[in-house]
Scaffold this motif. Structure first.
Motif, PDB file in Angstrom:
ATOM      1  N   ILE A   1       0.859  -1.181   0.000  1.00  0.00           N
ATOM      2  CA  ILE A   1       0.000   0.000   0.000  1.00  0.00           C
ATOM      3  C   ILE A   1       0.896   1.231   0.000  1.00  0.00           C
ATOM      4  CG2 ILE A   1      -1.819   1.273   1.188  1.00  0.00           C
ATOM      5  CD1 ILE A   1      -2.706  -1.334   2.441  1.00  0.00           C
ATOM      6  N   GLU A   2       0.664   2.115  -0.952  1.00  0.00           N
ATOM      7  CA  GLU A   2       1.526   3.281  -1.133  1.00  0.00           C
ATOM      8  C   GLU A   2       0.698   4.454  -1.642  1.00  0.00           C
ATOM      9  OE1 GLU A   2       3.967   6.136  -1.440  1.00  0.00           O
ATOM     10  OE2 GLU A   2       4.687   4.277  -0.532  1.00  0.00           O
TER      11      GLU A   2
ATOM     12  N   VAL B   1      -5.265  -0.088  -8.315  1.00  0.00           N
ATOM     13  CA  VAL B   1      -4.452  -1.272  -8.043  1.00  0.00           C
ATOM     14  C   VAL B   1      -3.671  -1.652  -9.296  1.00  0.00           C
ATOM     15  CG1 VAL B   1      -4.455  -3.667  -7.256  1.00  0.00           C
ATOM     16  CG2 VAL B   1      -6.190  -2.078  -6.393  1.00  0.00           C
ATOM     17  N   LEU B   2      -2.370  -1.896  -9.113  1.00  0.00           N
ATOM     18  CA  LEU B   2      -1.523  -2.432 -10.166  1.00  0.00           C
ATOM     19  C   LEU B   2      -1.034  -3.799  -9.714  1.00  0.00           C
ATOM     20  CD1 LEU B   2      -1.465   0.676 -10.820  1.00  0.00           C
ATOM     21  CD2 LEU B   2       0.799   0.278 -11.804  1.00  0.00           C
ATOM     22  N   ARG B   3      -1.162  -4.772 -10.584  1.00  0.00           N
ATOM     23  CA  ARG B   3      -0.694  -6.127 -10.263  1.00  0.00           C
ATOM     24  C   ARG B   3       0.365  -6.551 -11.273  1.00  0.00           C
ATOM     25  NH1 ARG B   3      -2.619 -10.785  -7.696  1.00  0.00           N
ATOM     26  NH2 ARG B   3      -4.625  -9.804  -7.204  1.00  0.00           N
ATOM     27  N   GLN B   4       1.490  -7.014 -10.758  1.00  0.00           N
ATOM     28  CA  GLN B   4       2.560  -7.549 -11.593  1.00  0.00           C
ATOM     29  C   GLN B   4       2.971  -8.896 -11.006  1.00  0.00           C
ATOM     30  OE1 GLN B   4       6.470  -5.497 -11.710  1.00  0.00           O
ATOM     31  NE2 GLN B   4       6.238  -5.497 -13.939  1.00  0.00           N
ATOM     32  N   GLY B   5       2.575  -9.967 -11.669  1.00  0.00           N
ATOM     33  CA  GLY B   5       2.811 -11.289 -11.108  1.00  0.00           C
ATOM     34  C   GLY B   5       2.048 -11.445  -9.811  1.00  0.00           C
ATOM     35  N   SER B   6       2.745 -11.858  -8.759  1.00  0.00           N
ATOM     36  CA  SER B   6       2.099 -12.074  -7.462  1.00  0.00           C
ATOM     37  C   SER B   6       2.242 -10.882  -6.522  1.00  0.00           C
ATOM     38  CB  SER B   6       2.663 -13.332  -6.794  1.00  0.00           C
ATOM     39  OG  SER B   6       4.063 -13.205  -6.601  1.00  0.00           O
ATOM     40  N   ILE B   7       2.620  -9.726  -7.085  1.00  0.00           N
ATOM     41  CA  ILE B   7       2.700  -8.487  -6.302  1.00  0.00           C
ATOM     42  C   ILE B   7       1.578  -7.555  -6.747  1.00  0.00           C
ATOM     43  CG2 ILE B   7       4.077  -6.463  -5.714  1.00  0.00           C
ATOM     44  CD1 ILE B   7       6.582  -8.107  -6.209  1.00  0.00           C
ATOM     45  N   GLU B   8       0.760  -7.125  -5.792  1.00  0.00           N
ATOM     46  CA  GLU B   8      -0.262  -6.133  -6.097  1.00  0.00           C
ATOM     47  C   GLU B   8       0.003  -4.891  -5.260  1.00  0.00           C
ATOM     48  OE1 GLU B   8      -4.294  -7.247  -4.209  1.00  0.00           O
ATOM     49  OE2 GLU B   8      -3.292  -9.186  -4.499  1.00  0.00           O
ATOM     50  N   LEU B   9      -0.112  -3.736  -5.894  1.00  0.00           N
ATOM     51  CA  LEU B   9       0.190  -2.465  -5.257  1.00  0.00           C
ATOM     52  C   LEU B   9      -1.069  -1.603  -5.263  1.00  0.00           C
ATOM     53  CD1 LEU B   9       3.631  -1.831  -6.986  1.00  0.00           C
ATOM     54  CD2 LEU B   9       3.223  -2.808  -4.733  1.00  0.00           C
ATOM     55  N   TRP B  10      -1.510  -1.231  -4.082  1.00  0.00           N
ATOM     56  CA  TRP B  10      -2.726  -0.434  -3.918  1.00  0.00           C
ATOM     57  C   TRP B  10      -2.314   1.014  -3.668  1.00  0.00           C
ATOM     58  CZ3 TRP B  10      -7.850  -2.660  -2.247  1.00  0.00           C
ATOM     59  CH2 TRP B  10      -7.930  -4.031  -2.583  1.00  0.00           C
ATOM     60  N   CYS B  11      -2.767   1.921  -4.535  1.00  0.00           N
ATOM     61  CA  CYS B  11      -2.401   3.331  -4.431  1.00  0.00           C
ATOM     62  C   CYS B  11      -3.482   4.074  -3.653  1.00  0.00           C
ATOM     63  CB  CYS B  11      -2.226   3.933  -5.826  1.00  0.00           C
ATOM     64  SG  CYS B  11      -1.622   5.633  -5.781  1.00  0.00           S
TER      65      CYS B  11
ATOM     66  N   PHE C   1      -7.640   1.451   3.949  1.00  0.00           N
ATOM     67  CA  PHE C   1      -7.617   0.032   3.603  1.00  0.00           C
ATOM     68  C   PHE C   1      -8.186  -0.740   4.791  1.00  0.00           C
ATOM     69  CE2 PHE C   1      -5.568  -4.143   3.308  1.00  0.00           C
ATOM     70  CZ  PHE C   1      -5.754  -4.458   1.980  1.00  0.00           C
ATOM     71  N   HIS C   2      -9.268  -1.485   4.556  1.00  0.00           N
ATOM     72  CA  HIS C   2      -9.999  -2.090   5.667  1.00  0.00           C
ATOM     73  C   HIS C   2      -9.977  -3.612   5.599  1.00  0.00           C
ATOM     74  CE1 HIS C   2     -11.196   1.805   7.054  1.00  0.00           C
ATOM     75  NE2 HIS C   2     -11.761   2.095   5.896  1.00  0.00           N
ATOM     76  N   VAL C   3     -10.451  -4.197   6.661  1.00  0.00           N
ATOM     77  CA  VAL C   3     -10.324  -5.641   6.836  1.00  0.00           C
ATOM     78  C   VAL C   3     -11.017  -6.412   5.715  1.00  0.00           C
ATOM     79  CG1 VAL C   3     -12.357  -5.850   8.328  1.00  0.00           C
ATOM     80  CG2 VAL C   3     -10.457  -7.484   8.571  1.00  0.00           C
TER      81      VAL C   3
ATOM     82  N   PHE D   1      -2.884   0.435  15.817  1.00  0.00           N
ATOM     83  CA  PHE D   1      -4.229  -0.109  16.000  1.00  0.00           C
ATOM     84  C   PHE D   1      -4.802  -0.582  14.665  1.00  0.00           C
ATOM     85  CE2 PHE D   1      -8.858   0.420  16.066  1.00  0.00           C
ATOM     86  CZ  PHE D   1      -9.182  -0.399  17.130  1.00  0.00           C
ATOM     87  N   HIS D   2      -4.621   0.227  13.609  1.00  0.00           N
ATOM     88  CA  HIS D   2      -5.176  -0.139  12.306  1.00  0.00           C
ATOM     89  C   HIS D   2      -4.496  -1.398  11.772  1.00  0.00           C
ATOM     90  CE1 HIS D   2      -7.504   0.539   8.712  1.00  0.00           C
ATOM     91  NE2 HIS D   2      -6.418   0.509   7.964  1.00  0.00           N
ATOM     92  N   LEU D   3      -3.190  -1.490  11.935  1.00  0.00           N
ATOM     93  CA  LEU D   3      -2.478  -2.693  11.498  1.00  0.00           C
ATOM     94  C   LEU D   3      -3.035  -3.926  12.196  1.00  0.00           C
ATOM     95  CD1 LEU D   3      -0.087  -3.864   9.822  1.00  0.00           C
ATOM     96  CD2 LEU D   3       1.325  -3.541  11.867  1.00  0.00           C
ATOM     97  N   ALA D   4      -3.311  -3.805  13.485  1.00  0.00           N
ATOM     98  CA  ALA D   4      -3.840  -4.940  14.243  1.00  0.00           C
ATOM     99  C   ALA D   4      -5.198  -5.394  13.704  1.00  0.00           C
ATOM    100  CB  ALA D   4      -3.954  -4.575  15.720  1.00  0.00           C
ATOM    101  N   GLN D   5      -5.984  -4.462  13.153  1.00  0.00           N
ATOM    102  CA  GLN D   5      -7.289  -4.849  12.602  1.00  0.00           C
ATOM    103  C   GLN D   5      -7.153  -5.644  11.309  1.00  0.00           C
ATOM    104  OE1 GLN D   5      -9.567  -4.066  14.947  1.00  0.00           O
ATOM    105  NE2 GLN D   5      -7.700  -3.183  15.803  1.00  0.00           N
ATOM    106  N   LEU D   6      -6.011  -5.498  10.632  1.00  0.00           N
ATOM    107  CA  LEU D   6      -5.821  -6.128   9.322  1.00  0.00           C
ATOM    108  C   LEU D   6      -5.153  -7.496   9.398  1.00  0.00           C
ATOM    109  CD1 LEU D   6      -4.517  -2.992   7.372  1.00  0.00           C
ATOM    110  CD2 LEU D   6      -6.868  -3.849   7.472  1.00  0.00           C
ATOM    111  N   ILE D   7      -4.506  -7.793  10.516  1.00  0.00           N
ATOM    112  CA  ILE D   7      -3.742  -9.038  10.645  1.00  0.00           C
ATOM    113  C   ILE D   7      -4.552 -10.044  11.459  1.00  0.00           C
ATOM    114  CG2 ILE D   7      -1.564 -10.058  11.423  1.00  0.00           C
ATOM    115  CD1 ILE D   7      -1.318  -8.032   9.101  1.00  0.00           C
TER     116      ILE D   7
END
Length: 210
Positions: free
Chosen positions: A64-65, A92-102, A108-110, A138-144
């Motif tokens: 995420i960038e 979103v850009l996807r190249q192979g198994s890498i996806e990049l969300w702009c 970015f939510h659960v 806190f937000h990271l904890a909601q995503l993992i």
């Protein structure tokens, strides 16, 4: 902060970008024993080569960038066709198994994180001012998900500048220990720029974990 970050990319002031894979990732990621095939979240990813290293070690990657320029440079410097689409308000850009969300990490939510099982943070926490770091943790904890593991690299510096910002070990513990078990791997040597990196292993707590 967002405006300053975008301006850094526009002006090429990206001294934080490494032209090689981070040695702490190479050294300590295997110790987490994250199963192959586990998708790894990389917040505020820039165009780090660490994402390609994770891909080469059989991990799909979701970065995420905020800077579209960083994402475009990453795929231009890579190999393979690029798919472009929009999802949940992100480009979103996807190249192979890498996806990049702009877009904004905090948007970015659960619901979008359903496949994520691990994370890697080399430049997200230390890019944020103190007032925002609690929100980030806190937000990271909601995503993992419970049991999900991550590698965190923090930084201390001898002056009060930033980013990257000075983050002491006790702040890492205070921010993450409510939702993660936190283990310290290593403190690096202080470099000529006055920076010293520290490496941490985190694992998301589940219901009933003490």
């Amino acid at each position: 902060m967002q405006e300053d970050w975008l301006k850094r990319w526009q002006e090429g002031r990206i001294g934080f970008h490494r032209d090689t894979v981070h040695p702490l990732l190479e050294r300590y990621w295997p110790e987490l024993q994250v199963a192959q095939g586990t998708k790894v979240l990389v917040p505020l990813c820039g165009k780090t080569l660490d994402m390609r290293w994770l891909k080469e070690h059989q991990h799909p990657v979701l970065g995420i960038e905020m800077s579209e320029q960083a994402i475009e440079q990453f795929v231009a410097e890579g190999n393979g066709d690029v798919a472009r689409y929009r999802q949940a308000g992100f480009g979103v850009l996807r190249q192979g198994s890498i996806e990049l969300w702009c877009g904004d990490f905090f948007h970015f939510h659960v619901e979008q994180a359903a496949e994520i099982g691990a994370f890697y943070d080399r430049a997200a926490l230390i890019a944020l001012p103190e007032a925002t770091r609690q929100r980030y943790a806190f937000h990271l904890a909601q995503l993992i998900p419970p049991g999900g593991k991550g590698l965190l690299i923090s930084l201390t510096r001898q002056d009060e500048g930033g980013p990257p910002f000075h983050v002491e070990a006790d702040e890492v513990q205070r921010l993450f220990s409510p939702n993660f078990t936190v283990a310290h791997f290593q403190d690096g040597e202080r470099g000529p720029d006055g920076f010293r990196e520290s490496c941490w292993a985190l694992q998301r707590r589940g219901p009933g974990d003490s």
